[in-house]
Motif scaffolding. Structure first.
Motif, PDB file in Angstrom:
ATOM      1  N   MET A 253       3.425  -6.582  -9.599  1.00  0.00           N
ATOM      2  CA  MET A 253       2.366  -6.702  -8.608  1.00  0.00           C
ATOM      3  C   MET A 253       2.772  -7.443  -7.335  1.00  0.00           C
ATOM      4  O   MET A 253       2.182  -7.195  -6.274  1.00  0.00           O
ATOM      5  N   VAL A 254       3.746  -8.332  -7.415  1.00  0.00           N
ATOM      6  CA  VAL A 254       4.174  -9.084  -6.220  1.00  0.00           C
ATOM      7  C   VAL A 254       5.436  -8.473  -5.622  1.00  0.00           C
ATOM      8  O   VAL A 254       5.494  -8.180  -4.422  1.00  0.00           O
ATOM      9  N   VAL A 255       6.449  -8.265  -6.472  1.00  0.00           N
ATOM     10  CA  VAL A 255       7.652  -7.584  -5.984  1.00  0.00           C
ATOM     11  C   VAL A 255       7.302  -6.157  -5.557  1.00  0.00           C
ATOM     12  O   VAL A 255       7.791  -5.654  -4.543  1.00  0.00           O
ATOM     13  N   GLY A 256       6.415  -5.521  -6.324  1.00  0.00           N
ATOM     14  CA  GLY A 256       5.957  -4.180  -5.954  1.00  0.00           C
ATOM     15  C   GLY A 256       5.295  -4.166  -4.588  1.00  0.00           C
ATOM     16  O   GLY A 256       5.483  -3.234  -3.794  1.00  0.00           O
ATOM     17  N   LEU A 257       4.505  -5.201  -4.288  1.00  0.00           N
ATOM     18  CA  LEU A 257       3.881  -5.319  -2.973  1.00  0.00           C
ATOM     19  C   LEU A 257       4.944  -5.377  -1.877  1.00  0.00           C
ATOM     20  O   LEU A 257       4.817  -4.706  -0.839  1.00  0.00           O
ATOM     21  N   GLY A 258       5.984  -6.161  -2.108  1.00  0.00           N
ATOM     22  CA  GLY A 258       7.069  -6.263  -1.130  1.00  0.00           C
ATOM     23  C   GLY A 258       7.736  -4.919  -0.877  1.00  0.00           C
ATOM     24  O   GLY A 258       8.036  -4.555   0.264  1.00  0.00           O
ATOM     25  N   ILE A 259       7.949  -4.155  -1.952  1.00  0.00           N
ATOM     26  CA  ILE A 259       8.559  -2.823  -1.818  1.00  0.00           C
ATOM     27  C   ILE A 259       7.649  -1.899  -1.009  1.00  0.00           C
ATOM     28  O   ILE A 259       8.109  -1.153  -0.139  1.00  0.00           O
TER      29      ILE A 259
ATOM     30  N   GLY B 146       7.124   3.805   9.273  1.00  0.00           N
ATOM     31  CA  GLY B 146       6.149   3.776  10.353  1.00  0.00           C
ATOM     32  C   GLY B 146       4.795   4.345   9.964  1.00  0.00           C
ATOM     33  O   GLY B 146       4.123   4.983  10.782  1.00  0.00           O
ATOM     34  N   LEU B 147       4.375   4.111   8.718  1.00  0.00           N
ATOM     35  CA  LEU B 147       3.111   4.657   8.244  1.00  0.00           C
ATOM     36  C   LEU B 147       1.942   3.964   8.935  1.00  0.00           C
ATOM     37  O   LEU B 147       2.005   2.765   9.234  1.00  0.00           O
ATOM     38  N   GLN B 148       0.870   4.721   9.144  1.00  0.00           N
ATOM     39  CA  GLN B 148      -0.297   4.186   9.837  1.00  0.00           C
ATOM     40  C   GLN B 148      -1.575   4.497   9.057  1.00  0.00           C
ATOM     41  O   GLN B 148      -1.590   5.346   8.162  1.00  0.00           O
ATOM     42  N   GLY B 149      -2.655   3.798   9.401  1.00  0.00           N
ATOM     43  CA  GLY B 149      -3.978   4.100   8.881  1.00  0.00           C
ATOM     44  C   GLY B 149      -4.099   3.954   7.377  1.00  0.00           C
ATOM     45  O   GLY B 149      -3.482   3.079   6.755  1.00  0.00           O
ATOM     46  N   ILE B 150      -4.886   4.837   6.784  1.00  0.00           N
ATOM     47  CA  ILE B 150      -5.164   4.759   5.351  1.00  0.00           C
ATOM     48  C   ILE B 150      -3.912   5.053   4.527  1.00  0.00           C
ATOM     49  O   ILE B 150      -3.738   4.495   3.442  1.00  0.00           O
TER      50      ILE B 150
ATOM     51  N   ARG C 115      -0.903   4.101   5.145  1.00  0.00           N
ATOM     52  CA  ARG C 115      -0.194   2.814   5.055  1.00  0.00           C
ATOM     53  C   ARG C 115      -0.851   1.920   4.008  1.00  0.00           C
ATOM     54  O   ARG C 115      -0.157   1.310   3.184  1.00  0.00           O
ATOM     55  N   THR C 116      -2.175   1.842   4.033  1.00  0.00           N
ATOM     56  CA  THR C 116      -2.895   1.007   3.067  1.00  0.00           C
ATOM     57  C   THR C 116      -2.648   1.475   1.644  1.00  0.00           C
ATOM     58  O   THR C 116      -2.398   0.667   0.745  1.00  0.00           O
ATOM     59  N   VAL C 117      -2.709   2.780   1.413  1.00  0.00           N
ATOM     60  CA  VAL C 117      -2.510   3.340   0.074  1.00  0.00           C
ATOM     61  C   VAL C 117      -1.114   3.023  -0.451  1.00  0.00           C
ATOM     62  O   VAL C 117      -0.948   2.615  -1.605  1.00  0.00           O
ATOM     63  N   VAL C 118      -0.095   3.190   0.381  1.00  0.00           N
ATOM     64  CA  VAL C 118       1.284   2.940  -0.052  1.00  0.00           C
ATOM     65  C   VAL C 118       1.490   1.463  -0.395  1.00  0.00           C
ATOM     66  O   VAL C 118       2.060   1.124  -1.440  1.00  0.00           O
ATOM     67  N   ILE C 119       1.013   0.576   0.466  1.00  0.00           N
ATOM     68  CA  ILE C 119       1.208  -0.862   0.234  1.00  0.00           C
ATOM     69  C   ILE C 119       0.463  -1.322  -1.013  1.00  0.00           C
ATOM     70  O   ILE C 119       1.029  -1.982  -1.891  1.00  0.00           O
ATOM     71  N   VAL C 120      -0.814  -0.974  -1.101  1.00  0.00           N
ATOM     72  CA  VAL C 120      -1.646  -1.466  -2.202  1.00  0.00           C
ATOM     73  C   VAL C 120      -1.241  -0.834  -3.536  1.00  0.00           C
ATOM     74  O   VAL C 120      -1.134  -1.525  -4.552  1.00  0.00           O
ATOM     75  N   ASN C 121      -1.004   0.470  -3.552  1.00  0.00           N
ATOM     76  CA  ASN C 121      -0.638   1.124  -4.806  1.00  0.00           C
ATOM     77  C   ASN C 121       0.704   0.657  -5.333  1.00  0.00           C
ATOM     78  O   ASN C 121       0.952   0.688  -6.543  1.00  0.00           O
TER      79      ASN C 121
ATOM     80  N   ILE D 207      -6.594  -4.441  -0.265  1.00  0.00           N
ATOM     81  CA  ILE D 207      -7.207  -3.341   0.484  1.00  0.00           C
ATOM     82  C   ILE D 207      -7.869  -3.882   1.747  1.00  0.00           C
ATOM     83  O   ILE D 207      -7.741  -3.300   2.834  1.00  0.00           O
ATOM     84  N   TYR D 208      -8.553  -5.005   1.622  1.00  0.00           N
ATOM     85  CA  TYR D 208      -9.208  -5.615   2.792  1.00  0.00           C
ATOM     86  C   TYR D 208      -8.174  -6.124   3.784  1.00  0.00           C
ATOM     87  O   TYR D 208      -8.323  -5.945   4.996  1.00  0.00           O
ATOM     88  N   LEU D 209      -7.103  -6.749   3.267  1.00  0.00           N
ATOM     89  CA  LEU D 209      -6.085  -7.337   4.130  1.00  0.00           C
ATOM     90  C   LEU D 209      -5.318  -6.272   4.925  1.00  0.00           C
ATOM     91  O   LEU D 209      -5.018  -6.462   6.112  1.00  0.00           O
ATOM     92  N   PHE D 210      -5.004  -5.147   4.255  1.00  0.00           N
ATOM     93  CA  PHE D 210      -4.188  -4.114   4.888  1.00  0.00           C
ATOM     94  C   PHE D 210      -5.002  -2.897   5.333  1.00  0.00           C
ATOM     95  O   PHE D 210      -4.445  -1.826   5.560  1.00  0.00           O
ATOM     96  N   ARG D 211      -6.308  -3.050   5.422  1.00  0.00           N
ATOM     97  CA  ARG D 211      -7.161  -1.938   5.842  1.00  0.00           C
ATOM     98  C   ARG D 211      -6.819  -1.557   7.285  1.00  0.00           C
ATOM     99  O   ARG D 211      -6.357  -2.403   8.080  1.00  0.00           O
ATOM    100  N   PRO D 212      -7.030  -0.302   7.674  1.00  0.00           N
ATOM    101  CA  PRO D 212      -6.791   0.111   9.063  1.00  0.00           C
ATOM    102  C   PRO D 212      -7.686  -0.671  10.015  1.00  0.00           C
ATOM    103  O   PRO D 212      -8.874  -0.860   9.754  1.00  0.00           O
TER     104      PRO D 212
END
Length: 302
Positions: free
Chosen positions: A227-233, A242-246, A248-254, A296-301
């Motif tokens: 959950m933490v190292v995965g977040l970094g990845i 260069g992902l943007q919008g939702i 970007r959020t999906v990739v980071i959070v998932n 999700i809130y932190l990295f929301r578009p």
């Protein structure tokens, strides 16, 4: 109250409702796989078709399933190095390795659906497809390798090809690319069938919740990696591509999702450390109940 919080609180309440149902013996842990099977085969495919039919296709969506695959490979490398250094017993190491590789994408679907509607659900489903492909191929191979059973050395590739959400996604993209609109009757039917997805998933998570106190330190290590190292990845991929919008959020959070339930299934099937697997899954689920909405809130578009 913040609109985002208003959408997330019912999901958390549904999770605790699952725990309450189990304590009151209205439902049991054995009912959880039935609920998730209903989601996988009936409600989620219906919701997937509606979600993809309603979203605008953009180029960066093609990255999502491949990023999920790459995250699993990187988790394997990191966890294998850490596990070998600690020198765990083989069955425990198998549960540790497999647990960090399996992302509980079913967990994120309700949150993305609540936060971003069809746009979020469609992208989260694409990530789920990449993750699921790895679960039934490379991850399952490692479960066989480090388990104590020797009944088979083959991977059932057909498991992935039989996944209803995969076919629902292909059908929906076919309709979308062909310029065919979803008829109102079909939309209303699929919407009716797909509505129970969110509460069923969260109730099933509550039924599964069963933490144990043994091997707690190593369980937290597995959760930290997942959950933490995965977040970094996930952050590295999002910024490198260069992902943007939702998207970007999906990739980071998932990439930071909790340990998946298939860890328990593989531990039981291949005779790995079952109690350790159950502890890892339960701890990560409880942490994710607050951690994932926060991300999700932190990295929301913006």
């Amino acid at each position: 109250m913040n609109p985002f919080v208003e959408k997330i609180i019912p999901l958390i309440l549904a999770f605790f409702a699952g725990i309450a149902f189990k304590q009151l013996r209205l439902l049991s842990k054995d009912d959880a796989p039935v609920l998730l099977r209903l989601v996988l085969t009936v409600t989620l495919p219906a919701l997937t078709i509606i979600a993809i039919s309603n979203v605008q296709l953009v180029a960066d969506m093609i990255y999502i399933p491949f990023i999920a695959i790459a995250v699993v490979f990187l988790m394997f490398i990191i966890s294998r190095l850490v596990g070998k250094r600690i020198k765990m017993p083989r069955p425990m190491f198998g549960s540790f390795l497999v647990g960090t590789m399996i992302m509980n994408t079913a967990y994120s679907l309700p949150f993305f659906a609540a936060a971003f509607g069809d746009e979020g659900l469609a992208r989260a489903t694409l990530f789920d497809i990449g993750n699921t492909f790895m679960i039934f191929t490379f991850t399952y191979y490692n479960a066989i390798k480090y388990g104590e059973n020797s009944h088979t050395d083959k991977i059932d590739w057909k498991k992935f090809l039989r996944l209803p959400p995969l076919w629902a996604m292909l059908i929906a993209f076919g309709w979308k690319l062909g310029g065919i609109g979803l008829p109102p009757l079909a939309f209303n039917f699929l919407n009716l069938i797909g509505q129970p997805t969110v509460p069923l998933v969260m109730i099933a998570l509550g039924l599964y919740f069963e933490p144990k106190l043994n091997k707690l330190g190593l369980a937290f290590l597995a959760v930290f990696i997942r959950m933490v190292v995965g977040l970094g990845i996930g952050l590295v991929f999002a910024y490198a591509l260069g992902l943007q919008g939702i998207t970007r959020t999906v990739v980071i959070v998932n990439s930071a999702l909790p340990i998946g339930f298939n860890t328990l299934i593989f531990a039981n099937l291949e005779n790995m450390d079952r109690e350790f697997a159950a502890t890892c899954v339960s701890i990560s689920i409880f942490i994710a109940l607050f951690y994932i909405p926060f991300l999700i809130y932190l990295f929301r578009p913006q």
